[in-house]
Design a protein around this motif. Structure first.
Motif, PDB file in Angstrom:
ATOM      1  N   THR A  10      -5.748  10.529  -3.297  1.00 23.89           N
ATOM      2  CA  THR A  10      -5.381  10.099  -1.706  1.00 23.89           C
ATOM      3  C   THR A  10      -4.627   9.006  -1.766  1.00 23.89           C
ATOM      4  N   ASN A  11      -4.117   8.730  -0.647  1.00 27.05           N
ATOM      5  CA  ASN A  11      -3.087   7.684  -0.045  1.00 27.05           C
ATOM      6  C   ASN A  11      -3.939   6.506  -0.226  1.00 27.05           C
ATOM      7  N   GLU A  12      -5.246   6.498   0.166  1.00 29.38           N
ATOM      8  CA  GLU A  12      -6.028   5.218   0.295  1.00 29.38           C
ATOM      9  C   GLU A  12      -6.526   4.770  -1.264  1.00 29.38           C
ATOM     10  N   ARG A  13      -6.473   5.900  -2.139  1.00 32.96           N
ATOM     11  CA  ARG A  13      -6.681   5.311  -3.477  1.00 32.96           C
ATOM     12  C   ARG A  13      -5.704   4.779  -4.125  1.00 32.96           C
ATOM     13  N   ILE A  14      -4.593   5.452  -3.859  1.00 28.32           N
ATOM     14  CA  ILE A  14      -3.222   4.658  -4.411  1.00 28.32           C
ATOM     15  C   ILE A  14      -3.048   3.241  -3.897  1.00 28.32           C
TER      16      ILE A  14
END
Length: 165
Positions: free
Chosen positions: A2-6
Motif C-alpha cells: 500500500t501507499n501507506e506502507r511505502i
C-alpha cells in the motif's frame, strides 16, 4: 503493498528529509532535496520490500514563478512484482540546474536524462554522455522552458478561420 506502507518505509529511512507526500489519482508522490535523489532512488531499488526496479519515465517541469526551484525533475518508478507505481520529485534552481544522474542505477535513464537536458537544460552530474539528442547542438536555449510570451490574442494580422478557430 500500500501507499501507506511505502511512505512508512521511506520515513523510517529518511525521517523528515522527504516532504510533499500526496496521492493524486492514487499514485504516491513525494519530494526530496536534489542532493538526496540518488540515495532515495538507491533505497527504493535495493530495499527487499519496496523493489522499485523499473524506471518508467524521467522528465522535467518548468515552474517559472517558483524562485530557486524553477525546475522539477520527476521520476516515475514501478515495482513490477506488486504492480505499484510511485512518483518522486526533486527541485533545482534554473541558475544552477545540477542533479545527479540516475543512469548508473537505471540504464533507461541515460536517454531520458539526455532528452531532459535537451529540452529543459537540467545538467545531470556524472552522466556518461550528456549532449543534445533531438535539437541541434548550436541551439543556445531550451525550448520547453516557459521563457517566452504566449501569442498576443489581440493580433489582427491573422485570420483565425484558417487555423480552425
Amino acid at each position: 503493498m500500500t501507499n501507506e506502507r511505502i511512505k512508512q518505509r521511506l520515513q523510517e529511512k529518511f525521517t523528515d528529509q522527504l516532504t510533499g507526500f500526496d496521492e493524486p489519482f492514487g499514485m504516491l508522490t513525494f519530494e526530496a532535496s536534489k542532493e538526496l535523489n540518488l540515495k532515495v532512488l538507491n533505497f527504493l531499488y535495493d530495499d527487499e520490500e519496496l523493489k522499485f526496479r523499473f524506471l518508467t519515465d524521467l522528465c522535467a517541469v518548468h515552474y517559472p514563478d517558483n524562485a530557486g526551484k524553477e525546475l522539477a525533475v520527476v521520476y516515475h518508478l514501478h515495482n513490477l512484482e506488486d504492480n505499484v507505481r510511485i512518483r518522486f520529485k526533486v527541485f533545482t534552481g534554473i541558475e544552477q540546474p545540477d542533479v545527479y544522474t540516475a543512469s548508473g542505477l537505471f540504464s533507461a535513464a541515460n536517454w531520458m536524462e539526455r532528452e531532459t537536458y535537451d529540452f529543459y537544460g537540467v545538467n545531470f552530474i556524472g552522466h556518461p554522455k550528456l549532449k543534445r539528442i533531438l535539437n541541434v547542438d548550436e541551439m543556445d536555449y531550451f525550448p520547453m522552458r516557459k521563457e517566452f510570451p504566449l501569442e498576443d490574442q489581440s493580433r489582427v494580422d491573422k485570420d483565425d478561420e484558417m487555423f480552425g478557430r
